[in-house]
Design a protein around this motif. Structure first.
Motif, PDB file in Angstrom:
ATOM      1  N   THR A  43       0.816  -1.219   0.000  1.00  0.00           N
ATOM      2  CA  THR A  43       0.000   0.000   0.000  1.00  0.00           C
ATOM      3  C   THR A  43       0.847   1.266   0.000  1.00  0.00           C
ATOM      4  OG1 THR A  43      -0.142  -0.056   2.422  1.00  0.00           O
ATOM      5  CG2 THR A  43      -1.919  -1.127   1.181  1.00  0.00           C
ATOM      6  N   ASP A  44       2.149   1.138   0.215  1.00  0.00           N
ATOM      7  CA  ASP A  44       3.020   2.309   0.290  1.00  0.00           C
ATOM      8  C   ASP A  44       3.427   2.789  -1.106  1.00  0.00           C
ATOM      9  OD1 ASP A  44       2.954   2.097   3.033  1.00  0.00           O
ATOM     10  OD2 ASP A  44       4.792   0.911   3.138  1.00  0.00           O
ATOM     11  N   VAL A  45       3.481   4.109  -1.260  1.00  0.00           N
ATOM     12  CA  VAL A  45       3.951   4.689  -2.511  1.00  0.00           C
ATOM     13  C   VAL A  45       5.454   4.464  -2.628  1.00  0.00           C
ATOM     14  CG1 VAL A  45       4.271   6.840  -3.797  1.00  0.00           C
ATOM     15  CG2 VAL A  45       2.115   6.406  -2.593  1.00  0.00           C
ATOM     16  N   LEU A  46       5.908   4.081  -3.824  1.00  0.00           N
ATOM     17  CA  LEU A  46       7.323   3.827  -4.053  1.00  0.00           C
ATOM     18  C   LEU A  46       8.093   5.148  -4.028  1.00  0.00           C
ATOM     19  CD1 LEU A  46       9.414   1.611  -4.803  1.00  0.00           C
ATOM     20  CD2 LEU A  46       8.978   2.181  -7.203  1.00  0.00           C
ATOM     21  N   ASP A  47       8.961   5.318  -3.024  1.00  0.00           N
ATOM     22  CA  ASP A  47       9.721   6.558  -2.899  1.00  0.00           C
ATOM     23  C   ASP A  47      11.115   6.393  -3.504  1.00  0.00           C
ATOM     24  OD1 ASP A  47      11.055   4.984  -1.071  1.00  0.00           O
ATOM     25  OD2 ASP A  47      10.373   6.101   0.698  1.00  0.00           O
ATOM     26  N   ASP A  48      11.949   7.418  -3.387  1.00  0.00           N
ATOM     27  CA  ASP A  48      13.282   7.375  -3.985  1.00  0.00           C
ATOM     28  C   ASP A  48      14.133   6.257  -3.392  1.00  0.00           C
ATOM     29  OD1 ASP A  48      12.710   9.452  -5.685  1.00  0.00           O
ATOM     30  OD2 ASP A  48      13.614  10.993  -4.397  1.00  0.00           O
ATOM     31  N   TYR A  82       3.583  -0.236  -5.228  1.00  0.00           N
ATOM     32  CA  TYR A  82       4.146  -1.504  -5.719  1.00  0.00           C
ATOM     33  C   TYR A  82       3.282  -2.682  -5.266  1.00  0.00           C
ATOM     34  CZ  TYR A  82       8.266  -3.825  -7.720  1.00  0.00           C
ATOM     35  OH  TYR A  82       9.133  -4.527  -8.528  1.00  0.00           O
ATOM     36  N   ASP A  83       2.033  -2.669  -5.710  1.00  0.00           N
ATOM     37  CA  ASP A  83       1.085  -3.721  -5.354  1.00  0.00           C
ATOM     38  C   ASP A  83       1.081  -4.761  -6.459  1.00  0.00           C
ATOM     39  OD1 ASP A  83      -0.934  -5.346  -4.447  1.00  0.00           O
ATOM     40  OD2 ASP A  83      -2.531  -3.874  -4.759  1.00  0.00           O
ATOM     41  N   THR A  84       1.489  -5.983  -6.151  1.00  0.00           N
ATOM     42  CA  THR A  84       1.582  -7.016  -7.179  1.00  0.00           C
ATOM     43  C   THR A  84       0.328  -7.881  -7.280  1.00  0.00           C
ATOM     44  OG1 THR A  84       2.581  -8.705  -5.763  1.00  0.00           O
ATOM     45  CG2 THR A  84       4.067  -7.087  -6.770  1.00  0.00           C
ATOM     46  N   GLU A  85      -0.679  -7.625  -6.450  1.00  0.00           N
ATOM     47  CA  GLU A  85      -1.893  -8.428  -6.534  1.00  0.00           C
ATOM     48  C   GLU A  85      -2.540  -8.364  -7.914  1.00  0.00           C
ATOM     49  OE1 GLU A  85      -5.960  -9.741  -6.512  1.00  0.00           O
ATOM     50  OE2 GLU A  85      -5.301  -7.676  -6.887  1.00  0.00           O
ATOM     51  N   PRO A  86      -2.695  -7.187  -8.531  1.00  0.00           N
ATOM     52  CA  PRO A  86      -3.361  -7.144  -9.842  1.00  0.00           C
ATOM     53  C   PRO A  86      -2.663  -7.970 -10.911  1.00  0.00           C
ATOM     54  CG  PRO A  86      -3.310  -4.953  -8.866  1.00  0.00           C
ATOM     55  CD  PRO A  86      -2.427  -5.823  -8.018  1.00  0.00           C
ATOM     56  N   ILE A  87      -1.333  -7.896 -10.977  1.00  0.00           N
ATOM     57  CA  ILE A  87      -0.620  -8.647 -12.010  1.00  0.00           C
ATOM     58  C   ILE A  87      -0.613 -10.146 -11.698  1.00  0.00           C
ATOM     59  CG2 ILE A  87       1.693  -8.397 -11.002  1.00  0.00           C
ATOM     60  CD1 ILE A  87       2.773  -8.010 -13.843  1.00  0.00           C
ATOM     61  N   CYS A  88      -0.516 -10.493 -10.423  1.00  0.00           N
ATOM     62  CA  CYS A  88      -0.612 -11.902 -10.053  1.00  0.00           C
ATOM     63  C   CYS A  88      -1.980 -12.459 -10.437  1.00  0.00           C
ATOM     64  CB  CYS A  88      -0.381 -12.070  -8.555  1.00  0.00           C
ATOM     65  SG  CYS A  88       1.322 -11.776  -8.029  1.00  0.00           S
ATOM     66  N   ARG A  89      -3.014 -11.663 -10.201  1.00  0.00           N
ATOM     67  CA  ARG A  89      -4.374 -12.091 -10.560  1.00  0.00           C
ATOM     68  C   ARG A  89      -4.522 -12.222 -12.074  1.00  0.00           C
ATOM     69  NH1 ARG A  89      -8.967  -8.316 -10.086  1.00  0.00           N
ATOM     70  NH2 ARG A  89      -7.600  -7.234  -8.607  1.00  0.00           N
ATOM     71  N   ALA A  90      -3.785 -11.406 -12.830  1.00  0.00           N
ATOM     72  CA  ALA A  90      -3.829 -11.515 -14.287  1.00  0.00           C
ATOM     73  C   ALA A  90      -3.246 -12.847 -14.755  1.00  0.00           C
ATOM     74  CB  ALA A  90      -3.084 -10.348 -14.919  1.00  0.00           C
ATOM     75  N   VAL A  91      -2.179 -13.306 -14.092  1.00  0.00           N
ATOM     76  CA  VAL A  91      -1.618 -14.617 -14.431  1.00  0.00           C
ATOM     77  C   VAL A  91      -2.633 -15.704 -14.108  1.00  0.00           C
ATOM     78  CG1 VAL A  91       0.266 -16.239 -14.030  1.00  0.00           C
ATOM     79  CG2 VAL A  91       0.725 -13.785 -14.039  1.00  0.00           C
TER      80      VAL A  91
END
Length: 207
Positions: A43-48, A82-91
């Motif tokens: 849930t955190d925004v990807l920072d520098d 950096y939430d990987t749930e959507p792409i994992c669900r796509a697989v």
């Protein structure tokens, strides 16, 4: 011979291993591969700092595997979670729609979309286009509209969540983890990235 890969499309070492597994499948046509997803829910925004951490690993994976990375694409991201749930669900969606498909090819298409094309693979509109093109590329075409319909279903969300639970239950805590199924048991053969020659040697020793 059945292998089970606990991995995530947005894990850089999983990206590196994908290339080696493709080579392994070419050498060992007797192998079947099942992929289960390893993590999700950031849930955190990807920072520098997060970008630099990933660039460090990207460099190491690039040196080990020779695969390309779009560093400029990562650095240009703003407000990216950096939430990987959507792409994992796509697989998982591809697996549901085309159970007999070469799932590694589809998995690698999603990896390419993130690491090389620098697409926002947290967005459904992006994922359904990548997924439908990946299925078409392996001769199992599916419209983006139908892909989206299945991707959004509660049952697909639950199946992806079940993958995460399974990965944890079998001890898939490293990224990636490759297991050999022997009868009803899973034996860990690669806790992380390995080159194809090493993978083949480990499989011969474990078989």
């Amino acid at each position: 011979m059945e292998l089970v890969l606990a991995a995530d499309p947005m894990c850089s070492w999983c990206y590196g291993l994908g290339k080696e597994l493709t080579l392994l499948e070419e050498r060992r046509p007797d192998i079947t591969l099942k992929i289960i997803r390893l993590r999700a829910g950031a849930t955190d925004v990807l920072d520098d700092a997060g970008k630099q951490f990933r660039l460090y690993h990207w460099e190491r994976v690039e040196e080990a595997s020779g695969l390309a990375f779009n560093r400029e694409g990562l650095l240009a991201r703003t407000g990216f979670v950096y939430d990987t749930e959507p792409i994992c669900r796509a697989v998982v969606t591809a697996r549901i729609l085309r159970p007999q498909v070469d799932i590694l090819s589809v998995f690698r298409a999603f990896q390419h979309a993130f690491y090389v094309d620098a697409l926002d693979t947290t967005k459904g509109a992006v994922l359904v286009e990548v997924g439908s093109r990946a299925l078409e590329a392996v001769g199992r075409p599916m419209s983006a509209e139908e892909f989206l319909q299945i991707w959004k279903l509660r049952s697909t969300i639950e199946e992806a969540a079940a993958d995460f639970a399974t990965a944890r239950a079998i001890g898939g805590t490293s990224f990636p983890a490759l297991f050999l199924r022997k009868e009803s048991r899973l034996q860990l053969v690669s806790p992380g990235y390995a080159k194809v020659d090493e993978l083949e040697a480990r499989l011969k020793a474990a078989a």
